[in-house]
Design a protein around this motif. Structure first.
Motif, PDB file in Angstrom:
ATOM      1  N   UNK A 269       3.788   3.763  -7.950  1.00  0.00           N
ATOM      2  CA  UNK A 269       4.667   2.704  -8.425  1.00  0.00           C
ATOM      3  C   UNK A 269       3.936   1.370  -8.432  1.00  0.00           C
ATOM      4  N   UNK A 270       4.307   0.500  -9.348  1.00  0.00           N
ATOM      5  CA  UNK A 270       3.826  -0.883  -9.301  1.00  0.00           C
ATOM      6  C   UNK A 270       4.918  -1.717  -8.648  1.00  0.00           C
ATOM      7  N   UNK A 271       4.528  -2.742  -7.925  1.00  0.00           N
ATOM      8  CA  UNK A 271       5.495  -3.505  -7.143  1.00  0.00           C
ATOM      9  C   UNK A 271       5.305  -4.994  -7.372  1.00  0.00           C
ATOM     10  N   UNK A 272       6.414  -5.692  -7.537  1.00  0.00           N
ATOM     11  CA  UNK A 272       6.436  -7.150  -7.578  1.00  0.00           C
ATOM     12  C   UNK A 272       7.038  -7.620  -6.264  1.00  0.00           C
ATOM     13  N   UNK A 273       6.253  -8.337  -5.481  1.00  0.00           N
ATOM     14  CA  UNK A 273       6.712  -8.845  -4.192  1.00  0.00           C
ATOM     15  C   UNK A 273       7.180 -10.283  -4.387  1.00  0.00           C
ATOM     16  N   UNK A 274       8.398 -10.577  -3.975  1.00  0.00           N
ATOM     17  CA  UNK A 274       8.972 -11.902  -4.184  1.00  0.00           C
ATOM     18  C   UNK A 274       9.727 -12.366  -2.946  1.00  0.00           C
ATOM     19  N   UNK A 275       9.174 -13.390  -2.256  1.00  0.00           N
ATOM     20  CA  UNK A 275       7.886 -14.060  -2.457  1.00  0.00           C
ATOM     21  C   UNK A 275       6.770 -13.301  -1.742  1.00  0.00           C
ATOM     22  N   UNK A 276       5.537 -13.573  -2.128  1.00  0.00           N
ATOM     23  CA  UNK A 276       4.393 -12.817  -1.614  1.00  0.00           C
ATOM     24  C   UNK A 276       3.445 -13.726  -0.847  1.00  0.00           C
TER      25      UNK A 276
ATOM     26  N   UNK B  98       0.827  -1.211   0.000  1.00  0.00           N
ATOM     27  CA  UNK B  98       0.000   0.000   0.000  1.00  0.00           C
ATOM     28  C   UNK B  98       0.857   1.254   0.000  1.00  0.00           C
ATOM     29  N   UNK B  99       1.931   1.251   0.785  1.00  0.00           N
ATOM     30  CA  UNK B  99       2.819   2.409   0.847  1.00  0.00           C
ATOM     31  C   UNK B  99       3.483   2.641  -0.509  1.00  0.00           C
ATOM     32  N   UNK B 100       4.003   1.596  -1.109  1.00  0.00           N
ATOM     33  CA  UNK B 100       4.714   1.729  -2.385  1.00  0.00           C
ATOM     34  C   UNK B 100       3.766   2.196  -3.488  1.00  0.00           C
TER      35      UNK B 100
ATOM     36  N   UNK C 133      11.315   6.763   7.804  1.00  0.00           N
ATOM     37  CA  UNK C 133      11.600   8.042   7.154  1.00  0.00           C
ATOM     38  C   UNK C 133      12.479   7.817   5.923  1.00  0.00           C
ATOM     39  N   UNK C 134      13.521   6.998   6.087  1.00  0.00           N
ATOM     40  CA  UNK C 134      14.428   6.712   4.967  1.00  0.00           C
ATOM     41  C   UNK C 134      13.718   5.949   3.854  1.00  0.00           C
ATOM     42  N   UNK C 135      12.843   5.042   4.236  1.00  0.00           N
ATOM     43  CA  UNK C 135      12.109   4.246   3.260  1.00  0.00           C
ATOM     44  C   UNK C 135      11.220   5.133   2.382  1.00  0.00           C
ATOM     45  N   UNK C 136      10.494   6.040   3.023  1.00  0.00           N
ATOM     46  CA  UNK C 136       9.617   6.935   2.270  1.00  0.00           C
ATOM     47  C   UNK C 136      10.422   7.917   1.416  1.00  0.00           C
ATOM     48  N   UNK C 137      11.545   8.371   1.924  1.00  0.00           N
ATOM     49  CA  UNK C 137      12.388   9.266   1.135  1.00  0.00           C
ATOM     50  C   UNK C 137      12.913   8.560  -0.112  1.00  0.00           C
ATOM     51  N   UNK C 138      13.286   7.283   0.023  1.00  0.00           N
ATOM     52  CA  UNK C 138      13.758   6.521  -1.128  1.00  0.00           C
ATOM     53  C   UNK C 138      12.647   6.339  -2.152  1.00  0.00           C
ATOM     54  N   UNK C 139      11.424   6.052  -1.697  1.00  0.00           N
ATOM     55  CA  UNK C 139      10.299   5.908  -2.621  1.00  0.00           C
ATOM     56  C   UNK C 139      10.003   7.220  -3.336  1.00  0.00           C
ATOM     57  N   UNK C 140      10.140   8.335  -2.611  1.00  0.00           N
ATOM     58  CA  UNK C 140       9.927   9.644  -3.236  1.00  0.00           C
ATOM     59  C   UNK C 140      10.975   9.908  -4.321  1.00  0.00           C
TER      60      UNK C 140
END
Length: 471
Positions: A193-200, A186-188, A270-277
């Motif tokens: 962005x579209x996301x491929x989760x491996x494994x999901x 949901x965050x990504x 915080x770092x995770x969201x900054x990287x996604x931005x």
């Protein structure tokens, strides 16, 4: 940085760790239309199956090559061929994933060679992908098997493709629940962005009632999505255990990567969201700014009950770091840390020492250190009872609670939920030991704390600071 010490006992008492084959099977359960197979005896598979069923309260597809005394000595080719053909005929999976066990590893079965021979002899298997990973259960632990399984999937099924700028690959660690993966997705996706989760495992082990039963996994990362990961613009991993798979993706498709040591806590998110931005070129959505503010308030409210608490934790390395790191930020003291296997994650843990041991080591360490709280999986409940201390259940397996698939510990919301869970558990202890003082005033809360604690910013908890924070 924590130093790592291995327990020198002659035997393991009340084991903490689970085996590599079980960790690999867990990873394979996150693939859609997959049948995991343990190449070993029926007992090895049955034990793992029971743990998975009890933890998730779901039917688990898991097969075995059913090795016996004779085939263990002469070699397991016939068993592998029979297993592959029968599984293909009965369940028609898109992927058959084989992991070895200590029995067949000791014999030295050449499973890669067996698969080549089976494909030549049995053309009906041409439409089925076969993945093999070596996971001897006499070394390593659950996290190691999971790590090697991700790498095996990537190397067997991913090929380089033209890059899609808005597509990323997420490699979740084995310590993340289906609820955690849903939160990260949901965050990504909120960044466009579209996301491929491996494994999901959020698609296969999230506790849904499936409309049909195929005998294989129902949901998870599809074969098409796995192959499409070769075109992702970026790889994000959660936990040090995902680094090997992320580097395999980089070698195959040239995909840049970043590994987040944990996503339970404030600064790491915080770092995770900054990287996604940065990846998306879009600002952080307003709802996450609101959630961050809520987490700050939760940390302020919760640290009254976690500051100075002496904690004993027994967990796999990445989970130990996620939980221990947050507790340290909340003012708790990590007095006893027990883990299962060597990992670079131990170097990041804010504790003096990590012991690679079992739950007996956890019990003795907690008693010697006078710990107020035990944190480990359900097999630690007897130790908590003997010590008369509260137990917070985390990790795998947790079989005496329901809802494990939906428990959430990542992101701002997941971190907040976990803080509340810990704080409420400690409040229960205060109520139990000080029943006449409830509800507590700030002064009483400080007096009832297990020891003179520190706040989330390192300031000592005193009646004055408690009163000021409550005002």
């Amino acid at each position: 940085m924590a130093s790592v010490v291995e327990s020198k006992k002659s035997c393991t008492v009340n084991p903490l760790k689970m085996s590599q084959p079980l960790g690999a099977s867990f990873a394979f359960l996150g693939l859609d239309a997959c049948m995991p197979v343990m190449h070993g005896s029926q007992g090895c598979t049955s034990f793992g199956l029971v743990l998975l069923v009890r933890h998730f309260k779901e039917a688990i597809p898991l097969q075995t090559t059913a090795m016996n005394e004779v085939t263990s000595i002469l070699g397991g080719y016939d068993n592998i061929e029979a297993a592959l053909v029968n599984i293909r005929k009965r369940a028609a999976p898109k992927v058959i994933a084989i992991c070895s066990t200590g029995l067949t590893e000791t014999k030295g079965d050449d499973v890669d060679g067996y698969i080549v021979t089976v494909r030549k002899r049995k053309p009906e298997l041409d439409d089925t992908e076969i993945v093999y990973v070596s996971t001897p259960d006499y070394v390593g632990a659950f996290e190691d098997g999971y790590k090697h399984a991700i790498t095996a999937i990537v190397k067997a099924l991913v090929k380089p493709l033209p890059v899609k700028a808005d597509q990323i690959t997420l490699l979740p660690g084995s310590h993340l629940s289906p609820g955690d993966i849903d939160e990260l997705r949901e965050i990504i996706e909120s960044f466009g962005l579209s996301v491929i989760v491996l494994p999901d495992i959020s698609g296969s082990l999230d506790g849904h009632i499936a409309p049909d039963w195929r005998g294989t996994t129902l949901g998870g990362t599809t074969l098409e999505q796995i192959r499409a990961a070769g075109g992702s613009a970026f790889t994000l991993g959660v936990g040090e255990q995902t680094r090997e798979g992320a580097e395999a993706l980089r070698e195959i498709a040239g995909t840049p990567l970043e590994i987040f040591e944990r996503l339970t806590g404030l600064e790491v998110n915080d770092r995770f969201l900054q990287r996604l931005a940065q990846i998306s070129g879009k600002p952080v959505p307003a709802k996450y700014r609101r959630q961050r503010s809520q987490l700050l308030d939760a940390m302020l409210d919760g640290h009254f009950y976690t500051g100075g608490v002496k904690v004993a934790i027994g967990a796999e390395p990445d989970l130990l770091l996620a939980v221990g790191g947050l507790l340290h930020e909340m003012g708790a003291e990590l007095r006893c840390c027990i883990s299962t296997t060597k990992s670079p994650a131990h170097a990041l843990l804010p504790a003096e020492q990590v012991v690679l041991g079992d739950l007996e080591d956890l019990e003795r360490g907690a008693a010697d250190a006078g710990c107020d709280l035990l944190i480990t999986h359900s097999h630690g409940r007897q130790a908590a009872e003997r010590l008369n201390k509260p137990l917070l259940r985390i990790g795998f397996p947790v079989f005496d609670r329901i809802g494990n698939a939906h428990r959430r510990m990542v992101g701002y919301r997941g971190t907040m939920d976990f803080i509340f869970e810990i704080a409420n558990l400690m409040i229960d202890q205060i109520v139990h030991h000080h029943p006449g003082d409830w509800p507590l005033t700030p002064e009483a809360a400080a007096a009832a704390a297990p020891s003179a604690g520190a706040g989330c910013c390192g300031a000592p908890l005193t009646p004055t600071t408690l009163a000021e924070a409550s005002a």
